[in-house]
Structure formats: structure tokens, C-alpha cells
Scaffold this active site. Sequence first.
Site, PDB file in Angstrom:
ATOM      1  N   GLU A 157      24.897   3.174  -3.307  1.00 10.90           N
ATOM      2  CA  GLU A 157      24.949   3.096  -1.840  1.00 10.90           C
ATOM      3  C   GLU A 157      24.014   2.018  -1.300  1.00 10.90           C
ATOM      4  O   GLU A 157      24.360   1.289  -0.365  1.00 10.90           O
ATOM      5  CB  GLU A 157      24.566   4.467  -1.249  1.00 10.90           C
ATOM      6  CG  GLU A 157      24.561   4.545   0.259  1.00 10.90           C
ATOM      7  CD  GLU A 157      25.954   4.423   0.863  1.00 10.90           C
ATOM      8  OE1 GLU A 157      26.724   5.369   0.757  1.00 10.90           O
ATOM      9  OE2 GLU A 157      26.259   3.352   1.415  1.00 10.90           O
ATOM     10  N   LYS A 205      28.193  -8.475  -1.327  1.00 13.52           N
ATOM     11  CA  LYS A 205      28.417  -7.185  -0.667  1.00 13.52           C
ATOM     12  C   LYS A 205      29.874  -7.026  -0.265  1.00 13.52           C
ATOM     13  O   LYS A 205      30.448  -5.935  -0.376  1.00 13.52           O
ATOM     14  CB  LYS A 205      27.493  -7.071   0.545  1.00 13.52           C
ATOM     15  CG  LYS A 205      26.020  -6.967   0.120  1.00 13.52           C
ATOM     16  CD  LYS A 205      25.091  -7.305   1.270  1.00 13.52           C
ATOM     17  CE  LYS A 205      23.625  -7.221   0.862  1.00 13.52           C
ATOM     18  NZ  LYS A 205      22.745  -7.795   1.894  1.00 13.52           N
ATOM     19  N   VAL A 228      11.339  -1.883  -2.598  1.00 12.20           N
ATOM     20  CA  VAL A 228      12.198  -0.703  -2.564  1.00 12.20           C
ATOM     21  C   VAL A 228      11.641   0.395  -3.480  1.00 12.20           C
ATOM     22  O   VAL A 228      11.606   1.570  -3.112  1.00 12.20           O
ATOM     23  CB  VAL A 228      13.657  -1.059  -2.947  1.00 12.20           C
ATOM     24  CG1 VAL A 228      14.528   0.181  -2.946  1.00 12.20           C
ATOM     25  CG2 VAL A 228      14.209  -2.108  -1.991  1.00 12.20           C
ATOM     26  N   GLU A 285      13.428 -15.515   2.525  1.00 13.95           N
ATOM     27  CA  GLU A 285      12.676 -15.828   1.312  1.00 13.95           C
ATOM     28  C   GLU A 285      12.202 -17.292   1.360  1.00 13.95           C
ATOM     29  O   GLU A 285      12.745 -18.104   2.117  1.00 13.95           O
ATOM     30  CB  GLU A 285      13.586 -15.692   0.077  1.00 13.95           C
ATOM     31  CG  GLU A 285      14.377 -14.431   0.012  1.00 13.95           C
ATOM     32  CD  GLU A 285      13.695 -13.372  -0.843  1.00 13.95           C
ATOM     33  OE1 GLU A 285      12.776 -13.732  -1.615  1.00 13.95           O
ATOM     34  OE2 GLU A 285      14.065 -12.194  -0.729  1.00 13.95           O
TER      35      GLU A 285
END
Lengths: 432, 432
Positions: free
Chosen positions: A129, A205, A14, A190
Site C-alpha cells: 500500500e 506508481k 519511513v 532531493e
Amino acid sequence: MKTIYVGLLGLGTVGSGVVKIIEDHQDKLMHLIGCPVKIKKVLVQNIHKHRQVDIDPSVLTTNVSEVIEDPDIDVIIEVMGGIEHTKNYLLEALSRKKHVVTANKDLMAVYGTQLLKTATENGCDLFYEASVAGGIPIIRSLVDGLASDRITKMMGIVNGTTNFILTKMSKFGSPYEEVLKEAQRLGYAEADPTSDVEGLDAARKMAILARLGFSMEVDLDDVEVKGITDITEEDINYSKRLGYTMKLIGIADRTGDKVEVSVQPTLLPDSHPLASVHDEFNAVYVYGEAVGETMFYGPGAGSLPTATAVVSDLVGVLKNMRLGVNGRSAVSPQFEKQMKSPEEIFAQYFLRIHVQDQVGAFSSITSLFSNREVSFEKILQLPLKEKDLAEIVIVTHKASKKDFEEILQQLNDLDVVKEIKSAYRVEGNGWG
Amino acid sequence: MKTIYVGLLGLGTVGSGVVKIIEDHQDKLMHLIGCPVKIKKVLVQNIHKHRQVDIDPSVLTTNVSEVIEDPDIDVIIEVMGGIEHTKNYLLEALSRKKHVVTANKDLMAVYGTQLLKTATENGCDLFYEASVAGGIPIIRSLVDGLASDRITKMMGIVNGTTNFILTKMSKFGSPYEEVLKEAQRLGYAEADPTSDVEGLDAARKMAILARLGFSMEVDLDDVEVKGITDITEEDINYSKRLGYTMKLIGIADRTGDKVEVSVQPTLLPDSHPLASVHDEFNAVYVYGEAVGETMFYGPGAGSLPTATAVVSDLVGVLKNMRLGVNGRSAVSPQFEKQMKSPEEIFAQYFLRIHVQDQVGAFSSITSLFSNREVSFEKILQLPLKEKDLAEIVIVTHKASKKDFEEILQQLNDLDVVKEIKSAYRVEGNGWG
């Protein structure tokens, strides 16, 4: 024109995307916020590691203080992951009046409330976000877009790995273990997939979404979790036969003042919008009293989609800086947390059992349901290869969780029941 | 604590929803913005008409000045519709420093740029989330959620009436005229459905979306429009047979610095997320360079969904008032408008023709395509009931609009071609 300096914690998938987007979109950022944005320092574990993005090696550091204590840096972007020490870094950054953008769902699920409170106390923004459903602007939609509505239900496919696995199991009829290996080979899972396949990632989440959507301090511990590791090809085949699609669904439901939050394998009618969310995609379905049904769909992870959400949050921080209104957007919870008890949680259920194929077996089973006033929507009985055994598949009408679990217990104790093969929640009936 | 007073222009379907939501959600609004919100004056056409909402008759007026000139009123909510005189009311309100929330797509499509400019000049907010896709917070998502990305394509089902009609035609194989009548009976289509079925309503929304997504002054005249009135059951049946779903799709596409915006009946692969948007629902599919594919789905119209978007905008205005930052969120267009020419618009096409069933017919047709290097993805040839005629259905690979239109012209001139029955754009191939 003053340049805005950003500090980056982490330069993995990211982080590299964030660097790339900030570079590629300087013109657009200039247009939106009126000044250049520059990454001044980046915390990495290894300065000499080969990177996928072009970055001046002199901005890299292994010393976190050089980032969070740099007086020129206005905003810290956290994309390093981790919980305990990351929390401490961000608390330190906030105490130094630096705004924070984070993509870290693990951190926000556990310490979100504390971090948001500290941000507000320091007049700082803390945006996250990217922590839920990567590229989908769901948090913004819940906070702003549906601000005037009362949200009563959210259902989410919020973990790409498990959705990829279930899509392939469903499409090719392959067993879980085989598809998991393929997902690992392709990079969708993973090496240690536990947090994904056991539902923990999705639970984090859902805790974040429930907190926002219901304006209530929902903790990770309040989320009931069941993963996908026990799902068999048979379960998926029977689901299909009955017109259902198997998904790992996070549910946050509010009835009156009480809520439930869970993550579990769930059957949805094929015509439900969530049923056609395939592969690694994510989607969040929101039901508001006034707006009715809405759904937000997009990539749940990946370098650039997640980085887009991070940089959009950064733009939010920078716009607020220009207007001088940072630290005022967090709204403290409006309601006391009240979780539903098992008697208050209602759902339909799918149940598959193996029974002795003998006179009276069926009625002894169904009487357990009728004793508790649970009726059936669908029943399927089929002979099995093993002699004297039959397979019964039932979809119930709505029943309380308490009743259903007690029925399961009693079925287990019945002599005619050889084995309870599986039981799943069913949602979204009546759709379409 | 100061009460914020709101003036309402219009008390029809959406206006009644706004009144209801502001009443029902006083607690939430208080929590979000810290003060009570009250509707002080409502412009109506007839004070004595029976209303579906409880409202104090003394707030009703037929004199617009009593609303837009009232010094106590801070925010005007416009839900009366109309273009020319409504524009003048809002310009007057803005000049008196009143913020504006509107649900009026017709107005925003035609005078959006002027109104937004006037708002900024007066330090006022002008929000219009409800003008596109009712309950879906798409404008907010484009402006904030995808702020850091470069949007290259938007495809929208942005008209509920036509989507309802096409869904029923597809499901029951019924002809257009019959389904239109049913839609009118059920209230999904107006007595005069022209603006919906001819695509104009969708075109207005696409102009608004293109302007925002591409940061460019796209006008309504720039949108090429074709409605659904010529779609036959045969077209829908052949689409199905080839794995496509027929939808009225608004397309806004950017290649380099140039854009195209159109509304037309379009075939989408059944597996495309837009293909499963049924009935009166709306959805907007957005492709961003970084984020990839996202989709926003929900009710496109209706009293409460649209009112939710209006009140969410009102919350935005009130939050800005509290922070003292109104009138600073509009961003002027970043790019000069450049529309694509027909040579620069590329798409796949579906074509259905009736031809003489004679030697050489097929090759004289296909040579028209190969002369322009347009190749085929799918071909279907079937005999027709009428003797000596055959039906040919072709899905081309990508071709320029110019080439395709010239091929159509040449086909028309060929002796062996009896009739060109239909031609549609095909989008989203390669999906799923």
C-alpha cells in the site's frame, strides 16, 4: 500469548516512522490482532549512526541474513529502497515463508509481478500500500472498495515534489529553477531531483495502479513519460488565463480492451477536484463505470504517513495470520495486456506558438488542423514585443495523439511558424 | 462449481443497481471469487410493478420468509430501508447463518451494535459500506487503511441533498426555499425533505463513522444536530466576503479520551478541500495523528454508486466464504464512550448581529467577549438601510461552546442589540 516478531530492512525516514508507530500503538494493535508485535531485528548500513527513534542497539545489524533468516521472524518490512539486491532479499524471505510488507515503488514497478507470484507460491502475503501515494489507502480501495466496478480511468497526482514545485510556480509566478532550489532547501526535493522532475517516480506508481485497476500486466516500459523541466512561467500564465491549472498528471485510461498509461504535464479546469490538490499533497481520481467519479486525497510521502500505510499492511498480514489465510489475496491479472496505439489515444491539447504576423498566417495554421478534422475550443492571439511576431494559444477539441503529433510536425515545417513554444495535454473538460 | 445464491430485500433504486451490477460483472466476479453468483429471491412490495431492470418474475416474492428462510441462500442483501421490521428480518437471517450486506444507515445508526454482535455470534459477516457516503469506500478505509493510526478528527459532507442546495444557494445567490423546490424537481430532494434538510440523515452517518473511527459506542442521541433550513442568502454572502464556504458539516472530534459528534452548518475557508466539494457529491475528511490529512471524495448516493459499494461488500463476504473466515472481521469497541461537555468543545464562530448605531454600542458588545477571554479574528461593521442600525459580523478565535452560548444569551439581553441574525461554527482555519 505468542508475540509476533517483525524484521525491518532499513531504518531511514519511513523505517523510523514504522518503529515509532508500532511502539505508540501497541494497545490498538493488541486490540486489533490479539497479541503483541515486536521488532526483532533491523538491517542498517551503520550501527553507530545517531537515530531519531529510540531503539535498542542490540536489534541493529548490518548483516541481512540475521533478519531474513531468523526463524522467529514472521514478517519482513522492507523500507530500505533499491531494486536488484532488495528483490533478492525479498525472494529469499518469501522462500523462507516470511510475509512481506514493502513501501518500495521502484521495486514493485519493476518486479511486482514476480514477487507477488512467489508470495502466492509460498502461501505468503505481499502487501505494498505504501508504495503508491504514501498515506492514501488507494491500493486497498482499488482492490476491495471498487471490486465490483469496472474502472475505466485513473488520473493521479502521485509525486509530491513536482506538485510542490508546480504549486509554487503557479502561486508566485516564479521560474522552475528557482522553485526547484527552494524545494531542495525545504527538503521537498532531493539533491538529485531527476527521478521526480522527469516523471519517472510518477510513472512507477502509475504502472502499479494501472496493473491493479485494469487487472493487466502493465510494465514500466508501457508508460509514456514527460517531466516538468520544460514548463515555463508563460505556460502557467496562459493556462491560468484560460481557466486551467497545470499539474503533472499520471493517466491510465481504458477504452474497450485497450489501455494507455502516461505521465505528463497536463492542464485541468480550475474546478476539477485534482486542480485544488496543492503543495506536496497527492490525490488519485478514479472513474468507475458504476461508481462514477471518486477521489482519494492525502499526503503522498513523509515518515509517519508512509509508515501508517506500512503498519496498516502489517495489521492486514497479522489478521490473516490469525485467520490462517495468508497468501490468498493476490489476484492474478484477468486480461491480456493490450496497449492503445497513437491513433487510439484521444485527448484535448493546449498549444502555444509564435508566428509571423502576416496576412494568411493564421489561416495556413488553422487549415492544418481542419485538414485532420481537429477543431478548436479556445483560441487566443496576442501581439508580441518583437515586431512582426504574434503569439497564438489554442485549445483543441479531442484529437488523436497521432493526428496531433503530425500537426505539430507540419507546423514546424511552416515558414510562418517561428517556434512551437509548448504543447500540453488537457484533461477533465466538462467538469463542474 | 457451486453457485452462490443471494437473496435481495428490496428492488428500488439501489436494488435495481445491485441486480444490474451482478449481471454485468459476472466475468469479473467469477475471476475474483471463482464461482457464479446468482440472485435467487427478491422481496418486493408489488410483484406486478414495472421494473427498470430485466429480472425473471419468478424470483420476485412478497413473502419475506421465502427469502430469509431459503436454505440455498447464503447471503442476504438488504436495500429495502426501514428500521424496526428490517432489523427483525436481519436478526432472523443471521440466526439462520446467512451473511448480510446492508446499505441501510438508519438501521445501522440505531441497531448497528446489536446487529454486528449477533453476526459475530453466528459466525456471519455483516458489511455496510454503502450506508455511509454511497460510492466512497470510507468504512473500509477507516477499518483497514488507517488501522494503525489514531484518528482524531473526521469532517464529512455526508448528505448530497443539502450539499446540492447549499452549492446552488452559494452559486446563484438564490433563497433556500427556491433551491429546495428545484432540488425536488430534479430528484435531488425527497417530497418530504425533513430528514435531509434537518440534518438527521447526516447525523446517522456521523454516528456510524464516529463509532468506527473512535472505536467507541457512539449513539445517534449523542450527535448534536442542526439543519440548513435557517440559512439565508445574507449569511452565504457574508461568508463569501470573508473567504468562507458554507457547508453542512458532520464533525467527529476526539481530544484525549473524550469525543464530540455534531452536524451543523459550518463555514470553511475556500481553500479547504471540503469547500470545493460541490453539488450532490460527498466527501469525508479524516485527520489521523500519523497520516495527517486525508480526504475521500465521491458520489454519496445514486443507484449504481451505492450498488457498487453493496456488491463490493458482497465480494468481501464471498472471499471470506472461500477462505472460511466469515464473522471474524468485526472488532468490538476498544474504548468506553466519553462525550465532551460544552466546556470541552472548542471552535471558532461566525456571528452576525444587528445593533443600534449609537456611541458605546460596539464596546458594550465586545466587552462581553473579552470578559470571557474570547478574541476576534475578523470584524466587519456595515451600515444598514434601516436608519440607526448597523450590521456587525464577527469571526471569533477559538472559544468553548459553553462560553459562546452564554455570550449569545447575554447579547440577546443587551439593549443595543436589535437581533442576533445568525451564528455558525467555523472550521479548518489555518488551512492552505
